[in-house]
Design a protein around this motif. Structure first.
Motif, PDB file in Angstrom:
ATOM      1  N   MET A   1       0.826  -1.184   0.000  1.00 62.24           N
ATOM      2  CA  MET A   1       0.000   0.000   0.000  1.00 62.24           C
ATOM      3  C   MET A   1       0.873   1.253   0.000  1.00 62.24           C
ATOM      4  SD  MET A   1      -3.201  -0.733   0.102  1.00 62.24           S
ATOM      5  CE  MET A   1      -4.374  -1.938   0.594  1.00 62.24           C
ATOM      6  N   ALA A   2       0.276   2.325  -0.422  1.00 60.90           N
ATOM      7  CA  ALA A   2       0.926   3.630  -0.389  1.00 60.90           C
ATOM      8  C   ALA A   2      -0.100   4.651   0.074  1.00 60.90           C
ATOM      9  CB  ALA A   2       1.445   3.991  -1.776  1.00 60.90           C
ATOM     10  N   LEU A   3       0.362   5.715   0.671  1.00 61.55           N
ATOM     11  CA  LEU A   3      -0.529   6.757   1.151  1.00 61.55           C
ATOM     12  C   LEU A   3      -0.506   7.951   0.214  1.00 61.55           C
ATOM     13  CD1 LEU A   3       0.329   6.796   4.964  1.00 61.55           C
ATOM     14  CD2 LEU A   3      -1.630   5.732   3.853  1.00 61.55           C
ATOM     15  N   VAL A   4      -1.672   8.551   0.023  1.00 58.49           N
ATOM     16  CA  VAL A   4      -1.798   9.772  -0.761  1.00 58.49           C
ATOM     17  C   VAL A   4      -2.740  10.713  -0.024  1.00 58.49           C
ATOM     18  CG1 VAL A   4      -1.344   8.713  -3.007  1.00 58.49           C
ATOM     19  CG2 VAL A   4      -3.678   8.856  -2.174  1.00 58.49           C
ATOM     20  N   ILE A   5      -2.606  11.989  -0.293  1.00 63.36           N
ATOM     21  CA  ILE A   5      -3.516  12.972   0.275  1.00 63.36           C
ATOM     22  C   ILE A   5      -4.600  13.254  -0.753  1.00 63.36           C
ATOM     23  CG2 ILE A   5      -3.753  15.348   1.094  1.00 63.36           C
ATOM     24  CD1 ILE A   5      -0.902  15.099   2.212  1.00 63.36           C
ATOM     25  N   ASN A   6      -5.833  13.047  -0.344  1.00 67.18           N
ATOM     26  CA  ASN A   6      -6.984  13.276  -1.200  1.00 67.18           C
ATOM     27  C   ASN A   6      -7.239  14.786  -1.246  1.00 67.18           C
ATOM     28  OD1 ASN A   6      -9.621  13.648  -2.189  1.00 67.18           O
ATOM     29  ND2 ASN A   6     -10.267  11.648  -1.439  1.00 67.18           N
ATOM     30  N   GLU A   7      -6.977  15.405  -2.378  1.00 70.67           N
ATOM     31  CA  GLU A   7      -7.090  16.858  -2.497  1.00 70.67           C
ATOM     32  C   GLU A   7      -8.513  17.349  -2.281  1.00 70.67           C
ATOM     33  OE1 GLU A   7      -5.097  18.956  -5.627  1.00 70.67           O
ATOM     34  OE2 GLU A   7      -3.630  17.347  -5.832  1.00 70.67           O
ATOM     35  N   CYS A  51      -0.128  10.553  10.198  1.00 71.17           N
ATOM     36  CA  CYS A  51      -0.821  11.603   9.443  1.00 71.17           C
ATOM     37  C   CYS A  51      -2.301  11.273   9.303  1.00 71.17           C
ATOM     38  CB  CYS A  51      -0.184  11.801   8.075  1.00 71.17           C
ATOM     39  SG  CYS A  51      -0.184  10.338   7.021  1.00 71.17           S
ATOM     40  N   GLU A  52      -2.588  10.019   9.076  1.00 76.28           N
ATOM     41  CA  GLU A  52      -3.981   9.590   8.934  1.00 76.28           C
ATOM     42  C   GLU A  52      -4.738   9.762  10.246  1.00 76.28           C
ATOM     43  OE1 GLU A  52      -5.952   5.944   6.537  1.00 76.28           O
ATOM     44  OE2 GLU A  52      -4.518   5.371   8.088  1.00 76.28           O
ATOM     45  N   ALA A  53      -4.067   9.517  11.354  1.00 72.00           N
ATOM     46  CA  ALA A  53      -4.700   9.615  12.669  1.00 72.00           C
ATOM     47  C   ALA A  53      -5.048  11.057  13.039  1.00 72.00           C
ATOM     48  CB  ALA A  53      -3.791   9.016  13.732  1.00 72.00           C
ATOM     49  N   VAL A  54      -4.252  12.029  12.597  1.00 71.70           N
ATOM     50  CA  VAL A  54      -4.491  13.421  12.990  1.00 71.70           C
ATOM     51  C   VAL A  54      -5.302  14.219  11.980  1.00 71.70           C
ATOM     52  CG1 VAL A  54      -2.422  13.518  14.432  1.00 71.70           C
ATOM     53  CG2 VAL A  54      -2.312  14.298  12.057  1.00 71.70           C
ATOM     54  N   CYS A  55      -5.507  13.703  10.799  1.00 77.72           N
ATOM     55  CA  CYS A  55      -6.236  14.441   9.760  1.00 77.72           C
ATOM     56  C   CYS A  55      -7.699  14.617  10.169  1.00 77.72           C
ATOM     57  CB  CYS A  55      -6.156  13.723   8.422  1.00 77.72           C
ATOM     58  SG  CYS A  55      -7.000  14.617   7.104  1.00 77.72           S
ATOM     59  N   PRO A  56      -8.159  15.870  10.292  1.00 78.46           N
ATOM     60  CA  PRO A  56      -9.542  16.108  10.722  1.00 78.46           C
ATOM     61  C   PRO A  56     -10.588  15.789   9.658  1.00 78.46           C
ATOM     62  CG  PRO A  56      -8.482  18.188  10.221  1.00 78.46           C
ATOM     63  CD  PRO A  56      -7.427  17.115  10.104  1.00 78.46           C
ATOM     64  N   ASN A  57     -10.180  15.646   8.405  1.00 80.93           N
ATOM     65  CA  ASN A  57     -11.137  15.429   7.316  1.00 80.93           C
ATOM     66  C   ASN A  57     -11.019  14.058   6.659  1.00 80.93           C
ATOM     67  OD1 ASN A  57     -12.032  18.029   7.676  1.00 80.93           O
ATOM     68  ND2 ASN A  57     -10.683  18.881   6.118  1.00 80.93           N
ATOM     69  N   ASP A  58     -10.291  13.145   7.266  1.00 84.30           N
ATOM     70  CA  ASP A  58     -10.047  11.833   6.654  1.00 84.30           C
ATOM     71  C   ASP A  58      -9.515  11.987   5.235  1.00 84.30           C
ATOM     72  OD1 ASP A  58     -10.905  10.401   8.923  1.00 84.30           O
ATOM     73  OD2 ASP A  58     -13.000  10.576   8.288  1.00 84.30           O
ATOM     74  N   GLY A  59      -8.541  12.882   5.080  1.00 85.08           N
ATOM     75  CA  GLY A  59      -8.005  13.186   3.763  1.00 85.08           C
ATOM     76  C   GLY A  59      -6.809  12.364   3.341  1.00 85.08           C
ATOM     77  N   ILE A  60      -6.406  11.394   4.171  1.00 85.56           N
ATOM     78  CA  ILE A  60      -5.280  10.521   3.814  1.00 85.56           C
ATOM     79  C   ILE A  60      -5.862   9.183   3.372  1.00 85.56           C
ATOM     80  CG2 ILE A  60      -3.116   9.470   4.577  1.00 85.56           C
ATOM     81  CD1 ILE A  60      -3.039  12.508   4.868  1.00 85.56           C
ATOM     82  N   ASP A  61      -5.549   8.778   2.165  1.00 80.45           N
ATOM     83  CA  ASP A  61      -6.076   7.528   1.619  1.00 80.45           C
ATOM     84  C   ASP A  61      -4.946   6.549   1.323  1.00 80.45           C
ATOM     85  OD1 ASP A  61      -8.710   8.526   1.592  1.00 80.45           O
ATOM     86  OD2 ASP A  61      -8.438   9.366  -0.415  1.00 80.45           O
ATOM     87  N   GLU A  62      -5.283   5.276   1.396  1.00 80.22           N
ATOM     88  CA  GLU A  62      -4.347   4.233   0.985  1.00 80.22           C
ATOM     89  C   GLU A  62      -4.716   3.815  -0.429  1.00 80.22           C
ATOM     90  OE1 GLU A  62      -4.318   0.939   3.682  1.00 80.22           O
ATOM     91  OE2 GLU A  62      -3.461   2.117   5.297  1.00 80.22           O
ATOM     92  N   VAL A  63      -3.716   3.625  -1.253  1.00 81.19           N
ATOM     93  CA  VAL A  63      -3.942   3.135  -2.606  1.00 81.19           C
ATOM     94  C   VAL A  63      -3.137   1.863  -2.799  1.00 81.19           C
ATOM     95  CG1 VAL A  63      -4.474   5.376  -3.619  1.00 81.19           C
ATOM     96  CG2 VAL A  63      -2.131   4.606  -3.569  1.00 81.19           C
ATOM     97  N   LYS A  64      -3.644   1.025  -3.650  1.00 82.49           N
ATOM     98  CA  LYS A  64      -2.938  -0.224  -3.924  1.00 82.49           C
ATOM     99  C   LYS A  64      -1.653   0.074  -4.678  1.00 82.49           C
ATOM    100  CE  LYS A  64      -6.932  -3.221  -3.930  1.00 82.49           C
ATOM    101  NZ  LYS A  64      -6.693  -3.891  -2.693  1.00 82.49           N
ATOM    102  N   ASP A  65      -0.672  -0.773  -4.477  1.00 82.12           N
ATOM    103  CA  ASP A  65       0.639  -0.571  -5.114  1.00 82.12           C
ATOM    104  C   ASP A  65       0.542  -0.447  -6.627  1.00 82.12           C
ATOM    105  OD1 ASP A  65       2.591  -2.572  -2.796  1.00 82.12           O
ATOM    106  OD2 ASP A  65       2.121  -0.447  -2.796  1.00 82.12           O
TER     107      ASP A  65
END
Length: 76
Positions: A1-7, A51-65
């Motif tokens: 998995m990789a993390l991305v920020i959902n704009e 980062c995912e734990a502190v994001c107030p808007n659930d803006g950190i997503d996991e994407v498949k490799d």
């Protein structure tokens, strides 16, 4: 998995940036982005991405490799 920020969800509050122990989150002119070469998803020390734990808007997503690799090939 990789993390991305959902704009679409990111409020650009910056709370995620100082939480990253690897300095993988950087602020660009328009948004915050996660450098996949530096991001370890905090698995080695914390078990879950900080980062995912502190994001107030659930803006950190996991994407498949496979999707991550496709994006990386397109974006360089």
């Amino acid at each position: 998995m990789a993390l991305v920020i959902n704009e679409a969800k990111c409020a650009r509050c910056g709370v995620c940036e100082p939480e990253c122990p690897n300095e993988a989150i950087i602020r660009t002119e328009d948004a915050y982005v996660i450098n996949p070469a530096l991001c370890t998803e905090c698995r080695e020390r914390y078990g879950d991405p900080l980062c995912e734990a502190v994001c107030p808007n659930d803006g950190i997503d996991e994407v498949k490799d496979s999707l991550y690799k496709k994006c990386l090939s397109l974006l360089g």
